[in-house]
Design a protein around this motif. Structure first.
Motif, PDB file in Angstrom:
ATOM      1  N   THR A  33       0.852  -1.184   0.000  1.00  0.00           N
ATOM      2  CA  THR A  33       0.000   0.000   0.000  1.00  0.00           C
ATOM      3  C   THR A  33       0.891   1.239   0.000  1.00  0.00           C
ATOM      4  N   LEU A  34       0.671   2.138  -0.942  1.00  0.00           N
ATOM      5  CA  LEU A  34       1.487   3.343  -1.068  1.00  0.00           C
ATOM      6  C   LEU A  34       0.748   4.503  -0.413  1.00  0.00           C
ATOM      7  N   ILE A  35       1.347   5.050   0.650  1.00  0.00           N
ATOM      8  CA  ILE A  35       0.691   6.084   1.449  1.00  0.00           C
ATOM      9  C   ILE A  35       1.499   7.372   1.415  1.00  0.00           C
ATOM     10  N   LEU A  36       0.818   8.462   1.145  1.00  0.00           N
ATOM     11  CA  LEU A  36       1.430   9.780   1.193  1.00  0.00           C
ATOM     12  C   LEU A  36       1.215  10.368   2.578  1.00  0.00           C
ATOM     13  N   SER A  37       2.310  10.715   3.264  1.00  0.00           N
ATOM     14  CA  SER A  37       2.242  11.287   4.606  1.00  0.00           C
ATOM     15  C   SER A  37       2.458  12.793   4.516  1.00  0.00           C
ATOM     16  N   THR A  38       1.414  13.563   4.827  1.00  0.00           N
ATOM     17  CA  THR A  38       1.504  15.020   4.787  1.00  0.00           C
ATOM     18  C   THR A  38       1.815  15.566   6.174  1.00  0.00           C
ATOM     19  N   PHE A  39       2.432  16.745   6.230  1.00  0.00           N
ATOM     20  CA  PHE A  39       2.858  17.354   7.496  1.00  0.00           C
ATOM     21  C   PHE A  39       3.611  16.318   8.343  1.00  0.00           C
ATOM     22  N   PRO A  40       4.618  15.640   7.780  1.00  0.00           N
ATOM     23  CA  PRO A  40       5.196  14.488   8.476  1.00  0.00           C
ATOM     24  C   PRO A  40       6.013  14.825   9.725  1.00  0.00           C
ATOM     25  N   GLY A  41       6.772  15.951   9.719  1.00  0.00           N
ATOM     26  CA  GLY A  41       7.651  16.199  10.868  1.00  0.00           C
ATOM     27  C   GLY A  41       8.576  15.019  11.058  1.00  0.00           C
ATOM     28  N   VAL A  42       8.591  14.437  12.266  1.00  0.00           N
ATOM     29  CA  VAL A  42       9.374  13.225  12.502  1.00  0.00           C
ATOM     30  C   VAL A  42       8.588  11.984  12.110  1.00  0.00           C
ATOM     31  N   ASP A  43       7.373  12.150  11.677  1.00  0.00           N
ATOM     32  CA  ASP A  43       6.511  11.146  11.037  1.00  0.00           C
ATOM     33  C   ASP A  43       6.318   9.858  11.843  1.00  0.00           C
ATOM     34  N   LEU A  44       5.913  10.012  13.089  1.00  0.00           N
ATOM     35  CA  LEU A  44       5.513   8.823  13.846  1.00  0.00           C
ATOM     36  C   LEU A  44       4.228   8.236  13.263  1.00  0.00           C
ATOM     37  N   GLY A  72      -5.063  32.164  15.260  1.00  0.00           N
ATOM     38  CA  GLY A  72      -4.876  32.808  13.966  1.00  0.00           C
ATOM     39  C   GLY A  72      -5.556  32.005  12.873  1.00  0.00           C
ATOM     40  N   ASN A  73      -5.028  32.094  11.659  1.00  0.00           N
ATOM     41  CA  ASN A  73      -5.644  31.428  10.509  1.00  0.00           C
ATOM     42  C   ASN A  73      -4.813  30.282   9.954  1.00  0.00           C
ATOM     43  N   LEU A  74      -3.596  30.053  10.501  1.00  0.00           N
ATOM     44  CA  LEU A  74      -2.705  29.061   9.909  1.00  0.00           C
ATOM     45  C   LEU A  74      -3.305  27.660   9.935  1.00  0.00           C
ATOM     46  N   SER A  75      -3.898  27.276  11.052  1.00  0.00           N
ATOM     47  CA  SER A  75      -4.428  25.918  11.162  1.00  0.00           C
ATOM     48  C   SER A  75      -5.534  25.665  10.139  1.00  0.00           C
ATOM     49  N   LYS A  76      -6.420  26.641   9.950  1.00  0.00           N
ATOM     50  CA  LYS A  76      -7.471  26.495   8.945  1.00  0.00           C
ATOM     51  C   LYS A  76      -6.873  26.433   7.540  1.00  0.00           C
ATOM     52  N   GLU A  77      -5.858  27.242   7.294  1.00  0.00           N
ATOM     53  CA  GLU A  77      -5.200  27.236   5.985  1.00  0.00           C
ATOM     54  C   GLU A  77      -4.550  25.880   5.715  1.00  0.00           C
ATOM     55  N   MET A  78      -3.884  25.306   6.724  1.00  0.00           N
ATOM     56  CA  MET A  78      -3.219  24.022   6.542  1.00  0.00           C
ATOM     57  C   MET A  78      -4.220  22.872   6.435  1.00  0.00           C
ATOM     58  N   LEU A  79      -5.357  22.972   7.142  1.00  0.00           N
ATOM     59  CA  LEU A  79      -6.418  21.981   6.971  1.00  0.00           C
ATOM     60  C   LEU A  79      -6.925  22.017   5.535  1.00  0.00           C
ATOM     61  N   ASP A  80      -7.098  23.213   4.995  1.00  0.00           N
ATOM     62  CA  ASP A  80      -7.530  23.355   3.609  1.00  0.00           C
ATOM     63  C   ASP A  80      -6.492  22.773   2.648  1.00  0.00           C
ATOM     64  N   GLU A  81      -5.211  22.903   2.996  1.00  0.00           N
ATOM     65  CA  GLU A  81      -4.160  22.327   2.155  1.00  0.00           C
ATOM     66  C   GLU A  81      -4.227  20.797   2.179  1.00  0.00           C
ATOM     67  N   ILE A 133       9.907  21.441   8.619  1.00  0.00           N
ATOM     68  CA  ILE A 133      11.095  21.170   9.431  1.00  0.00           C
ATOM     69  C   ILE A 133      12.359  21.097   8.576  1.00  0.00           C
ATOM     70  N   LEU A 134      12.204  20.766   7.291  1.00  0.00           N
ATOM     71  CA  LEU A 134      13.344  20.687   6.377  1.00  0.00           C
ATOM     72  C   LEU A 134      13.247  21.742   5.279  1.00  0.00           C
ATOM     73  N   GLY A 135      12.509  22.799   5.548  1.00  0.00           N
ATOM     74  CA  GLY A 135      12.430  23.909   4.609  1.00  0.00           C
ATOM     75  C   GLY A 135      11.379  23.742   3.530  1.00  0.00           C
ATOM     76  N   GLY A 136      10.538  22.742   3.629  1.00  0.00           N
ATOM     77  CA  GLY A 136       9.496  22.525   2.633  1.00  0.00           C
ATOM     78  C   GLY A 136       8.259  23.358   2.909  1.00  0.00           C
ATOM     79  N   ASP A 137       7.313  23.284   2.003  1.00  0.00           N
ATOM     80  CA  ASP A 137       6.061  24.030   2.134  1.00  0.00           C
ATOM     81  C   ASP A 137       4.975  23.243   1.416  1.00  0.00           C
ATOM     82  N   ILE A 138       3.983  22.769   2.155  1.00  0.00           N
ATOM     83  CA  ILE A 138       2.917  21.960   1.580  1.00  0.00           C
ATOM     84  C   ILE A 138       2.202  22.712   0.469  1.00  0.00           C
ATOM     85  N   ARG A 139       2.235  24.037   0.503  1.00  0.00           N
ATOM     86  CA  ARG A 139       1.545  24.833  -0.517  1.00  0.00           C
ATOM     87  C   ARG A 139       2.201  24.711  -1.890  1.00  0.00           C
TER      88      ARG A 139
END
Length: 255
Positions: free
Chosen positions: A4-15, A69-78, A34-40
């Motif tokens: 099964t191929l799974i895409l992990s978003t907002f992984p961080g240390v990805d537990l 603020g609005n970041l959490s809603k923005e990231m949920l939308d992402e 954490i590594l300079g990426g941006d889900i957007r």
């Protein structure tokens, strides 16, 4: 969940991803801050992934945040955007209990709460949103009256880094030497506890894929209080509380 191929978003240390990897899935991590990426900037190919998982930033949804603020809603939308673009068979989102409910067309939706206290001595209530194209409805456990002896890990946690990692379900601290101690605690605190991730991975393996899998949560390295009360201890601690420490001290003197 083999192959099964799974895409992990907002992984961080990805537990979260690690938990699914333990069931045999192949995990691909999306760009992370954490590594300079941006889900957007991330756009997955359509139809390549069997599933999308992730726990988007939750600070603004927390009931303890008095100035959201609005970041959490923005990231949920992402997260929702990535699911729509990837068009997987199923997806799983994790967040705090205050996260808004959402729907994605074409998916049977299910929202439920799990508490880390059902699997360990530490409480951390989390909402999981599961969506799938097959019309499958999971049957997650629900417990009441669970007794927790400690709280979840937070970014400014006063407990040792080793203790924070252990509370999150790790057998040994992650080596994150490129981060400060404060930053290491923060990324560990942001992670989905392995106990919850393992439960969800096995639940989906059982009820979505029809695979036989034991829902095992306990580990052989669990240590209990030296005073004999039976409560779990983490990190370098020998006792669970000051009262336990006094009791243990009296027992040693008596011996």
């Amino acid at each position: 969940m083999d192959n099964t191929l799974i895409l992990s978003t907002f992984p961080g240390v990805d537990l979260f991803g690690r938990a699914f990897e333990e069931t045999g899935a192949c995990i691909v991590q999306a760009q992370d801050k954490i590594l300079g990426g941006d889900i957007r900037r991330f756009h997955p190919p359509k139809g390549r992934f069997d599933a999308v998982i992730g726990g988007s930033p939750c600070q603004d949804f927390s009931r303890l945040n008095r100035n959201p603020g609005n970041l959490s809603k923005e990231m949920l939308d992402e997260f929702i955007r990535v699911v729509k673009e990837a068009d997987p068979d199923w997806f799983l989102h994790e967040n705090v209990v205050g996260v808004p409910a959402f729907d994605i067309p074409g998916y049977t939706m299910q929202r439920f709460t799990l508490d880390l206290a059902w699997f360990s001595d530490f409480s951390r209530a989390r909402v999981f949103t599961f969506g799938n194209k097959r019309g499958v409805t999971l049957n997650p456990i629900h417990k009441s009256g669970a007794v927790a002896n400690g709280t979840a890990v937070v970014g400014n946690d006063e407990r040792s880094y080793a203790a924070c990692c252990e509370i999150q379900g790790l057998d040994a601290p992650l080596e994150l030497d490129f981060l400060t101690l404060t930053a290491k605690k923060q990324v560990i605190a942001n992670a989905v506890p392995l106990q919850l991730g393992r439960y969800m991975a096995n639940l989906i393996a059982n009820e979505y894929y029809g695979k036989e899998s034991t829902l095992a949560f306990e580990h052989s390295n669990v240590r209990t209080c030296a005073c004999g009360c039976g409560r779990r201890v983490v990190g370098r601690a020998k006792t669970a509380s000051p009262a336990c420490r006094k009791r243990y001290s009296r027992q040693r003197i008596a011996c």
